[in-house]
Each structure stands twice: as structure tokens, then as C-alpha cells.
Design a protein around this motif. Structure first.
Motif, PDB file in Angstrom:
ATOM      1  N   THR A 138       1.106  -1.410  -0.459  1.00 54.31           N
ATOM      2  CA  THR A 138      -0.040   0.138  -0.205  1.00 54.31           C
ATOM      3  C   THR A 138       0.771   1.437  -0.144  1.00 54.31           C
ATOM      4  O   THR A 138       0.503   2.425   0.243  1.00 54.31           O
ATOM      5  CB  THR A 138      -0.723   0.109   1.309  1.00 54.31           C
ATOM      6  OG1 THR A 138      -0.333  -0.257   2.805  1.00 54.31           O
ATOM      7  CG2 THR A 138      -2.130  -1.305   1.321  1.00 54.31           C
ATOM      8  N   SER A 139       2.470   1.294  -0.330  1.00 54.05           N
ATOM      9  CA  SER A 139       2.919   2.199  -0.350  1.00 54.05           C
ATOM     10  C   SER A 139       3.273   2.774  -1.597  1.00 54.05           C
ATOM     11  O   SER A 139       2.580   2.000  -2.561  1.00 54.05           O
ATOM     12  CB  SER A 139       4.720   2.297   0.397  1.00 54.05           C
ATOM     13  OG  SER A 139       5.413   0.953   0.077  1.00 54.05           O
ATOM     14  N   LEU A 140       3.682   3.742  -2.190  1.00 55.06           N
ATOM     15  CA  LEU A 140       3.468   4.030  -2.889  1.00 55.06           C
ATOM     16  C   LEU A 140       4.972   3.181  -3.980  1.00 55.06           C
ATOM     17  O   LEU A 140       5.741   2.584  -3.904  1.00 55.06           O
ATOM     18  CB  LEU A 140       4.604   5.618  -3.350  1.00 55.06           C
ATOM     19  CG  LEU A 140       4.063   6.648  -2.608  1.00 55.06           C
ATOM     20  CD1 LEU A 140       4.314   7.899  -3.278  1.00 55.06           C
ATOM     21  CD2 LEU A 140       1.978   6.571  -2.873  1.00 55.06           C
ATOM     22  N   PRO A 141       4.566   3.198  -5.998  1.00 49.95           N
ATOM     23  CA  PRO A 141       5.306   2.113  -6.554  1.00 49.95           C
ATOM     24  C   PRO A 141       6.773   2.451  -6.324  1.00 49.95           C
ATOM     25  O   PRO A 141       7.046   3.895  -6.597  1.00 49.95           O
ATOM     26  CB  PRO A 141       4.803   2.447  -7.607  1.00 49.95           C
ATOM     27  CG  PRO A 141       4.142   2.731  -7.354  1.00 49.95           C
ATOM     28  CD  PRO A 141       3.182   4.159  -6.626  1.00 49.95           C
ATOM     29  N   THR A 142       7.626   2.145  -6.925  1.00 45.78           N
ATOM     30  CA  THR A 142       9.180   1.663  -7.254  1.00 45.78           C
ATOM     31  C   THR A 142       8.477   1.869  -8.533  1.00 45.78           C
ATOM     32  O   THR A 142       8.789   1.097  -9.477  1.00 45.78           O
ATOM     33  CB  THR A 142       9.945   1.275  -7.237  1.00 45.78           C
ATOM     34  OG1 THR A 142       9.933   1.469  -5.417  1.00 45.78           O
ATOM     35  CG2 THR A 142      11.448   1.583  -7.446  1.00 45.78           C
ATOM     36  N   ILE A 143       9.635   2.963  -8.829  1.00 44.77           N
ATOM     37  CA  ILE A 143      10.021   3.184 -10.997  1.00 44.77           C
ATOM     38  C   ILE A 143      10.787   3.319 -11.292  1.00 44.77           C
ATOM     39  O   ILE A 143      11.964   3.850 -10.544  1.00 44.77           O
ATOM     40  CB  ILE A 143       7.973   5.083 -11.050  1.00 44.77           C
ATOM     41  CG1 ILE A 143       7.186   5.415 -10.462  1.00 44.77           C
ATOM     42  CG2 ILE A 143       8.549   5.358 -12.421  1.00 44.77           C
ATOM     43  CD1 ILE A 143       6.111   4.286 -10.708  1.00 44.77           C
ATOM     44  N   ARG A 175      -5.594   8.652  -0.180  1.00 40.76           N
ATOM     45  CA  ARG A 175      -5.561   7.528  -1.333  1.00 40.76           C
ATOM     46  C   ARG A 175      -6.881   7.088  -1.678  1.00 40.76           C
ATOM     47  O   ARG A 175      -7.466   7.089  -1.063  1.00 40.76           O
ATOM     48  CB  ARG A 175      -4.855   6.239  -0.611  1.00 40.76           C
ATOM     49  CG  ARG A 175      -2.793   6.717   0.190  1.00 40.76           C
ATOM     50  CD  ARG A 175      -2.357   5.657   0.735  1.00 40.76           C
ATOM     51  NE  ARG A 175      -3.409   4.129  -0.176  1.00 40.76           N
ATOM     52  CZ  ARG A 175      -1.487   4.081  -0.707  1.00 40.76           C
ATOM     53  NH1 ARG A 175      -0.612   4.998  -0.972  1.00 40.76           N
ATOM     54  NH2 ARG A 175      -1.602   3.164  -1.450  1.00 40.76           N
ATOM     55  N   SER A 176      -6.751   6.213  -2.753  1.00 36.73           N
ATOM     56  CA  SER A 176      -7.848   5.952  -3.884  1.00 36.73           C
ATOM     57  C   SER A 176      -7.588   4.179  -3.673  1.00 36.73           C
ATOM     58  O   SER A 176      -6.692   4.256  -5.079  1.00 36.73           O
ATOM     59  CB  SER A 176      -8.938   6.928  -4.239  1.00 36.73           C
ATOM     60  OG  SER A 176      -7.650   7.389  -5.776  1.00 36.73           O
ATOM     61  N   HIS A 177      -8.338   3.313  -4.056  1.00 39.26           N
ATOM     62  CA  HIS A 177      -7.460   1.668  -4.776  1.00 39.26           C
ATOM     63  C   HIS A 177      -8.324   1.920  -5.770  1.00 39.26           C
ATOM     64  O   HIS A 177      -9.756   1.319  -5.833  1.00 39.26           O
ATOM     65  CB  HIS A 177      -7.359   1.194  -3.224  1.00 39.26           C
ATOM     66  CG  HIS A 177      -8.013   0.731  -2.707  1.00 39.26           C
ATOM     67  ND1 HIS A 177      -9.173  -0.673  -2.880  1.00 39.26           N
ATOM     68  CD2 HIS A 177      -8.011   1.207  -1.555  1.00 39.26           C
ATOM     69  CE1 HIS A 177      -9.461  -0.296  -1.982  1.00 39.26           C
ATOM     70  NE2 HIS A 177      -9.286   0.104  -1.270  1.00 39.26           N
ATOM     71  N   GLY A 178      -8.409   0.372  -6.574  1.00 39.79           N
ATOM     72  CA  GLY A 178      -9.284  -0.167  -7.029  1.00 39.79           C
ATOM     73  C   GLY A 178      -9.301  -1.243  -6.252  1.00 39.79           C
ATOM     74  O   GLY A 178      -9.718  -1.468  -5.097  1.00 39.79           O
TER      75      GLY A 178
END
Length: 932
Positions: A412-417, A905-908
């Protein structure tokens, strides 16, 4: 606590007004005047609201102004969220719409002084709905708000969750000359490019003259706010996009081994400039003791300008590895590019309302009222499209992308780009963020110009039984409401290949981007900034700008209503009982018309686009509908003892469909080679949502300003509107089905030239396109039930007080994340809670408030027309305000909103499917208020 005197209505009439002032029939007030003492401040406001709740027929909650021009919160929606059962949606971390008992904004009716208010929005993403935007109304112009959670025959229909009536001040509310003003500076800590301090000013002057025969009130307010939003997320999670290693999927919960991959990953920054203006003029005339006329005009102007830049990846054909639920955790897309987006939003709304109310005490027992108004909301009256969107990208060499892109998802943290531009450097000598490797891709211009007009008149009466007996009064009335919407919609979408060497590109390090978000340091290193409008101007000068023909949609809805209610007071086994029984009859006729240019062909213009071509001859299509309904109600209130009140209510209510769901036009939304092929069409024949409502409540008024209540509600909702998809052909202007020219493409195609290549147009031998046409329809029924718990306590004469409330809701229409074909799901359904503490002395007031809302389903369709849900995660916010009275006329104050700088935050479908993480700042207001 400060006190002042004023002339007001008789005690009987004031009680009637407090409960049902916004209905024309219930505004038949005794004109006789008397002097009353009004207590101001936090405690006075809460006590007034408690008295309204206690005396009401049915379940009613209220908010009263703490003093002239002083509402509990700076934003009206943020005040409403303190009421049990009411939660809010936020835009740019500012309350803009309300949800009541789990029913979202479209299910609640908002009125001003009993009159239905129009709404319009220029943004294509908003559609055309009936939801009132509370951001457009300054709280300083409001004297009180009443939330009617149970239906009543003498209240205008349209709210299943609640009817919310906003009350504004009248000159006869005050004793002679009264004036108030406030000036404040707004400091939004998120702001980076605007002014560090922006102004908010408001003022009101009211007076009566000629022995109180005439009265005039003039009020106005002006506010600015500069702010910034930083966001990380994706446009959508797509089921079964690309290929995936699905070996980790748990087949017990996901037997089909479906997997989800993000369509994009984005990092963007948007800078906002918002201006709001409100004004009101009220004239009152009482030539006789039994006659009063009120003429009022209300105005609001709302403007917002947003400049946004975004760096993103588009995963066109990714390979990924999934977790046990099917969510991609490692994503790679070789031979691709980075994308550099720019948005320019400009939207402006004008709201105007003029109304006349006449109250006449015809006889000692009969009071009559006439009320009429014409109100208009007009978005983009200048005709300028609200959204300008541009995209640049890295070049493809010999049709092959030179940048490998990817992402690692971390729960649930930010992605690694990740991105690898070594091939691009080898081919060109420069990297992905170098200006020489940034070329044109596409542009869009879109938006709505909407004019929503409501014309309404009401003739009402009240007969009082002067002889006593159980039947105390009868209310009756007739209403006519005409609801008109004219929508002028445009969408221009083109891929271009143009010279942008003169475009001012600015490559900025992300720096402190997302410093409130977990994992922000793993994002892209740079953000490419430029002006979207400047980009369009370059295309226009080069002859590369294409303007798509508009679509004009009209909806007219006329409702004739009649009602009668009976009020009884009696006793049962020694317990006093008040009963209100009534029925409302409504007959509604609807008509929807769409005017649009005919489709001539599909042009294979780009590997990602089948361009829709139109002729120059608009034609109209009209569809009609209608319905008749009876809406009964029964409210029973029993005084169990001097402090304990029990309630039972039954009512039938309705909410009408969103306007955009009734436009009959067929609109092509997505047409790509190999699909998807998506289109939409509205349905003017939609029936309204209908709800049968049961309420039980017990309220204990145990001390001055203190009470506790518990309530249970259950709603049975029919005709729930959902999306249906029909697979069918779409015909061109000659009655022939549209065909896909990208299959077995002819030489020279695709061709992105400004003039369509005849070889790339659909021809008779090309395969016919089967479209997924989404159409709204009345589908299933559902049940919603819940509990409302509230305690308001004053700690004696200490000056301290507290409010604790919670709402628990449940429904069989919850979204099932394991289902891929669910047609019914209730958006906005969530638990909520408030904790408020305050302290007040004669000269000092302070309040600390915490508002919490659990996670909820925001929508069932993510952007890009993919049938996937959007969930907003649980959110809590601390607000604080304090004021000090320098003397009887002047006070200073400070207000803080979101003081702990919470993020959203929002999620799918699953919590690991991040859709958006947004970072905001705290807002602080410092100012001075004067009253004379």
C-alpha cells in the motif's frame, strides 16, 4: 455569552418556521411581532439546533449560525459533516458535496429557503447531475441549515438520503439597523506558485424603516484561495492487460486467474487558483399586520483555474508478475517511452436566483402563502472549453520505442518507478528527459457549457383548528416545477506530428514532491512542465488543430405536485402524542433531445486511434418519458416523560436520475484498432429511484443544551439505476454500419495527415464493428439500514462542552470485489464519526473537531471506460478554530483546517491497486469580525 434583542415571529410561528420554513405552505406565519432574547455563540447555536430537533415532526437535524455572519466552519459542507449521518466528498481537500445515510450527492435534494437549486459543471468528468456544489456558496451568507432525513408530503421531493434546506437572513429577522463584516487572510501551506496569503471578505447590512413596514438587507462576500495538489497514481487498473505470471494466484478466491495491471503510472503537480463571489439582496414589505411580502435575489460566481503537469508511463503491452489476488506487483514494458502531459483547466459558473414570497393571514384560522422563483446555474457562459490537454513523448525510431519502463508495487505504499533510456542515449546521444528527445503525441479539448434553469411556484395554505381537539391543523398546497437543462458538449481528440521547438519546456527535479507520502523517494527524478494552451496555439498556427463538432443535449422535466398533511395532538395512556400524516401526488413528464452531426466514417489514423469523422449537418433526436407517484408519510412523536422523546416515521421518497443519463445521443467514447469499441447512449424514460423508509428513534434531553439520541433507519430502494451494455452496430449517416479499416490495413495506413487518406477510411469489405454501448436502466432493488448515535453534553457552567456521534450503515448493495458482472452497487456507503470539543466564556471561544469517514465505493467505472471500481480509503481530519471578543462589537479569530496535513488515497478492486495518493497542506485563516 453575548446577547442581543431582535423582533421576531410569535413563539408559535417561530416553532413552525424552524421545522418547515422552507416549504411555501409552512411559511404562513403569524405576522404579530414580539421581542425575544437570543443567545449567541457555540452554546447558543447548539442549543438552537437541539430545540429544532426536539420540536420537529420526523427526524430533523440542524445547524444554526453562532452569530451574524459566523457559521461553525468556513465551508458549509464541512459544517454539515458534523451532523450525525452526514459525510462529505472533498475536492482539493475542501468540502463540496454531501452524502447522507450512505446515499451520495445525487440522492439528496438541496434547497435554499425552500426552493430547489440548479447545478452545472463544465468538467466532462462530472457529467450533468443534480448534485449541489457547496463550494460555490459562502458560509457567511447562511443563517442556518436543516437536514430532513425523513420524507414529508409538504416538502419538495427529490431526496432519498435527505432534503437539506439552506436558510439565509431576512431584514425582519433583526431589530432595526444591523451590520456585520469580517476580513481574513487565508494561508494554504500547500501553495507553491500563488500568493502566500489570499483574502476573504464578507459583509451584511440590514435595516427596517417606516415603522418596520419596510426592510432591506444587502450582503456579499469575496474569497480567493491558491493551493497545490501533488498526486501519484494510475488512470485505471485493467483486467488481463498484456501477459502475466499468475502462478501465485489463489484459485480458491480467483478461480479464473484474472489479473490486473495498471494502465499507467503518473506523478503530477497541479496549481489551483480559486475565486468565489456571493451576494444577496432582500426586500421585505409588511403593509398590514396580516400581510408580508419578501423579494430576494441571490448571486454566486465561482471560478477555478488549474495548471497541471504530469510525467507518466503508459503500459501498452506489459508483462507482469502477480500476487495471490491477481494484482501485478512487478511490471515491465520494453521498447516504450515516457509521456509528458500538461493540463489547463478553466471553469466558471454563474448562479442567479430571484424569488417572491407572499404570506397572508386571510382569517384567524387560515393562512395562505404564494412562493415563486426562477433560478439558473450557467457553467462556461463564455463558451470556452473547460479542459485543454496536451501530451508529449519520447520519439520512436523506426517505429520502435527506445525506453524500457517498469514499476515495482510495494503493497500500500507508493510504487518504485523504473526506466532504462540507455537505448535512446545510444541512438540519439541524449536521454529521455532531454528536450531534443521530446516530441508531440496528442491533444484534447473538451468540456460542457451547461445552463440549468429551475422555475417553480407554490401555493400553500394552513388551516388552524381554533376550537381545539385532536386535529390541530391541516396543510395543503399545489406546486409546479419546470427543470430545464441545455448542455453544449465538445470533445476534440487528435494525434499530431508538429514542430514544437518554440514550446517552453522546463525540466524540473521533483525535489520535495510527495514528502507527505510513503515511498515518494522511489518515483521519477524529473517533472517536465509546459503550458497546454501554448501547445494548442502552436498547432493552430501550423494548421494542425482540429475542432470536432459539438453535441447539444436538452432535457426538460416538468412536475406537477399536490399535497395535504394533517397534524394531530392527543394522548395515549397518558403520554402526549404528536402525529403528522400526509400524502403527496406527483406527475412528471420528461423529454430529452440531442442534436449532433452525423458520423460518416472511421479513419485509421494512428496505431492507437480510429478517428471518428462527422458531416456538417446536425440532426435532432428526441425521446420522452414520464411517471406518476403517490408519496405518503406518517410521523409519530411521543413524549415518554419531560425529557424523553420517542419517534416513529414511515415515508416514501424518490430521487430523480442524473440528467446526463437521459441524453438520447449516441456518443463514441473509445475506438481503437483491435478494440475496445465503446459508446454510450442515455435514456429519458428512466424511472426515479423510489425508497420506502422506516425510522425509529429515542432522544433524551437531560439538561440545558445536552441530549443523547439513538436512531435506527431502514430503506427499501426500488428502480435502482445501473449500467447495461448492449452489443450492437452503430450506423453512419447513410444507414450503413461502421467498419474497422485497421484490420488488414491497406498500404500507407495508418496515416496521421491532417487530411484523411482515402485508403485508411472504412470500405465495404472491412469487418463491421460491434460496439459495447452502455445505456442506463432501472435494474434491481436493494436495502439499506443503519444506526445513528449522538451525544451532546454541556459540562454545567464550566464553559466546556463536547459532541460525539457515529453513523453505522449497511446494505446488500455493497460492491463484491469477486464479481466481474455486478450491475448494482451503492456508491458513498460508509460509516462515519465526529468528535468535537469546545470551550466558551463571555469573550473567548475555541473548538477542536475531528471528522472521520470509513472507506467507501466512489464509482463503479474507473477512467478510460474500464469496468473496475474506485474505492476511497478511510480519512480523518482535525480542524480547530478560536475567537476572542475584544469588545461587544469586535472580535479576532484564527481557524485551522487539516492541521495534521492528512493525505488521501484511493484504490481499485484490492487495496494494493493504488489509483491515487494525493498530498495536501493545512489551511490557516486569521481575521477580524465586526458586528453593529
Amino acid at each position: 455569552m453575548a446577547t442581543h434583542t431582535r423582533f421576531n415571529l410569535s413563539a408559535l410561528s417561530a416553532a413552525i418556521l424552524a421545522v418547515s420554513s422552507f416549504n411555501a405552505s409552512a411559511q404562513s406565519n403569524d405576522i404579530e411581532m414580539l421581542e425575544e432574547v437570543v443567545v449567541t455563540g457555540i452554546r447558543g447555536s447548539l442549543t438552537d439546533a437541539m430545540d429544532i430537533k426536539r420540536d420537529a415532526s420526523g427526524v430533523v437535524d440542524a445547524i444554526s449560525a453562532e452569530d451574524i455572519g459566523k457559521f461553525p466552519d468556513t465551508n458549509l459542507a464541512e459544517s454539515l459533516q458534523r451532523i450525525t449521518g452526514v459525510s462529505i466528498d472533498r475536492s482539493n481537500n475542501e468540502g463540496n458535496q454531501v452524502t447522507v445515510r450512505g446515499f451520495g450527492p445525487s440522492f439528496n435534494l438541496v434547497t435554499m429557503n425552500g426552493r430547489q437549486m440548479p447545478n452545472s459543471s463544465a468538467l466532462a468528468s462530472d457529467g450533468v447531475n443534480r448534485s449541489f456544489n457547496f463550494q460555490e456558496l459562502a458560509a457567511e451568507s447562511v443563517s442556518g441549515v436543516e437536514v430532513y432525513k425523513t420524507g414529508r408530503a409538504d416538502i419538495s421531493s427529490g431526496g432519498i438520503g435527505a432534503t437539506i434546506n439552506i436558510k439565509t437572513a431576512r431584514p425582519f429577522d433583526y431589530d432595526g439597523f444591523t451590520a456585520a463584516a469580517s476580513v481574513k487572510g487565508v494561508m494554504d501551506t500547500s501553495n507553491k506558485t500563488g500568493d502566500d496569503v489570499t483574502p476573504e471578505v464578507s459583509g451584511m447590512i440590514s435595516t427596517t424603516f417606516a415603522d418596520d413596514m419596510f426592510g432591506i438587507l444587502v450582503s456579499g462576500s469575496y474569497s480567493e484561495r491558491d493551493s497545490q495538489i501533488q498526486r501519484v497514481g494510475t488512470q485505471a487498473w485493467v483486467r488481463n492487460l498484456g501477459s502475466a505470471d499468475t502462478s501465485a494466484i489463489n484459485t480458491e478466491t480467483n478461480p479464473t486467474k484474472s489479473f490486473w495491471t495498471p494502465y499507467t503510472f503518473d506523478a503530477d503537480v497541479s496549481n489551483h487558483e480559486r475565486t468565489r463571489e456571493n451576494a444577496q439582496v432582500v426586500l421585505q414589505f409588511a403593509p398590514l399586520d396580516n400581510l408580508r411580502a419578501t423579494l430576494d435575489y441571490n448571486l454566486s460566481r465561482y471560478e477555478e483555474n488549474i495548471a497541471m503537469t504530469r510525467t507518466s508511463y503508459w503500459f501498452d503491452n506489459p508483462t507482469s508478475v502477480t500476487d495471490s489476488n491477481g494484482t501485478s506487483t512487478s511490471i515491465a514494458n520494453a521498447n516504450d517511452e515516457l509521456n509528458f502531459w500538461a493540463w489547463d483547466y478553466h471553469y466558471y459558473t454563474e448562479n442567479d436566483s430571484i424569488g417572491l414570497n407572499v404570506e397572508w393571514e386571510a382569517t384567524e384560522n387560515l393562512q395562505l402563502t404564494f412562493d415563486a422563483h426562477n433560478s439558473t446555474s450557467h457553467s462556461q457562459p463564455d463558451g470556452i472549453q473547460a479542459e485543454t490537454i496536451a501530451n508529449l513523448k519520447n520519439p520512436r525510431i523506426d517505429g520502435v520505442g527506445m525506453v524500457d519502463i517498469g514499476a515495482q508495487l510495494n503493497g500500500t505504499s507508493l510504487p518504485t518507478i523504473t526506466y532504462d533510456d540507455s537505448d535512446l542515449i545510444a541512438a540519439t546521444g541524449a536521454g529521455a528527459f532531454d528536450s531534443q528527445n521530446i516530441v508531440t503525441d496528442l491533444y484534447q479539448r473538451r468540456g460542457n457549457e451547461i445552463e440549468n434553469t429551475i422555475s417553480q411556484f407554490k401555493i400553500g395554505g394552513k388551516w388552524d383548528n381554533g376550537d381545539g381537539g385532536a386535529l390541530r391543523s391541516i396543510h395543503f398546497g399545489l406546486e409546479n416545477t419546470t427543470y430545464d437543462v441545455d448542455a453544449y458538449s465538445t470533445l476534440t481528440f487528435e494525434f499530431v506530428n508538429a514542430d514544437i521547438s518554440s514550446l517552453d519546456l522546463d525540466v524540473n527535479p521533483l525535489g520535495d514532491f510527495g514528502d507527505q507520502l510513503d515511498g515518494a523517494d522511489q518515483l521519477l527524478p524529473f517533472l517536465v512542465s509546459y503550458d497546454a494552451k501554448e501547445f494548442i496555439d502552436i498547432l493552430d498556427a501550423q494548421g494542425d488543430y482540429y475542432v470536432a463538432p459539438p453535441t447539444i443535449n436538452k432535457v426538460e422535466e416538468e412536475t406537477l405536485a399536490a399535497y395535504v398533511t394533517f397534524n394531530f395532538e392527543t394522548e395515549f395512556n397518558g403520554f402526549p402524542i404528536a402525529l403528522n400524516a400526509g400524502v403527496r401526488y406527483e406527475d412528471t413528464d420528461t423529454s430529452g433531445t440531442s442534436i449532433q452531426n452525423g458520423i460518416t466514417n472511421l479513419n485509421y489514423r494512428n496505431t492507437e486511434e480510429l478517428q471518428v469523422l462527422y458531416d456538417d449537418t446536425p440532426s435532432a433526436q428526441t425521446l420522452t418519458g414520464g411517471y406518476t407517484r403517490f408519496l405518503p408519510n406518517l410521523d409519530v412523536k411521543i413524549d415518554l416523560n419531560e425529557s424523553l422523546v420517542g419517534r416513529f416515521s414511515y415515508s416514501k421518497t424518490l430521487a430523480r436520475p442524473d440528467v446526463s443519463a437521459m441524453f438520447p445521443a449516441t456518443q463514441i467514447s473509445v475506438a481503437r484498432p483491435n478494440g475496445p469499441f465503446n459508446a454510450t447512449q442515455g435514456n429519458p424514460g428512466l424511472l426515479p429511484y423510489e425508497s420506502e423508509n422506516l425510522d425509529l428513534a429515542v432522544e433524551w434531553y437531560y439538561d440545558d443544551g445536552s441530549y443523547a439520541s439513538i436512531g435506527y433507519f431502514k430503506k427499501f430502494v426500488d428502480n435502482f439505476i445501473g449500467s447495461t451494455v448492449e452489443k450492437r452496430q452503430i450506423l453512419d449517416v447513410n444507414g450503413e454500419p461502421l467498419r474497422d479499416s485497421s484490420v488488414n490495413a491497406r498500404p500507407g495506413c495508418p496515416d496521421g495527415g491532417s487530411t484523411p487518406n482515402p485508403a485508411c477510411l472504412s470500405q465495404a469489405g472491412d469487418p463491421i464493428v460491434t460496439w459495447d454501448v452502455g445505456t442506463p436502466g432501472n435494474l434491481d432493488s436493494t436495502e439499506i439500514n443503519g444506526w445513528e448515535l449522538n451525544v451532546q453534553h454541556m459540562f454545567g457552567d464550566s464553559g466546556f462542552g463536547a459532541i460525539v456521534n457515529a453513523t453505522l450503515v449497511n446494505s446488500d448493495a455493497k460492491y463484491d470485489i469477486s464479481s466481474f458482472d455486478q450491475t448494482l452497487a451503492l456508491t458513498g456507503l460508509s460509516d462515519s464519526a465526529n468528535l468535537i470539543g469546545f470551550y466558551e466564556t463571555d469573550s473567548f471561544q475555541a473548538r477542536l473537531a475531528y471528522n472521520w469517514r470509513d472507506d467507501f465505493l466512489l464509482s463503479t467505472g474507473q477512467p478510460q471506460n474500464f469496468n473496475e471500481p474506485t474505492f476511497t480509503e478511510a480519512y480523518g481530519q482535525w480542524d480547530i478554530n478560536a475567537s476572542y471578543d475584544i469588545n461587544d462589537n469586535i472580535s479576532v479569530f484564527v481557524e485551522g483546517l487539516n492541521i495534521t496535513e492528512e493525505t488521501t488515497r484511493s484504490h481499485g478492486r484490492y487495496s494494493e491497486q493504488l489509483l491515487a495518493a494525493q498530498q495536501f497542506g493545512a489551511r490557516y485563516n486569521i481575521g477580524v469580525r465586526a458586528r453593529f
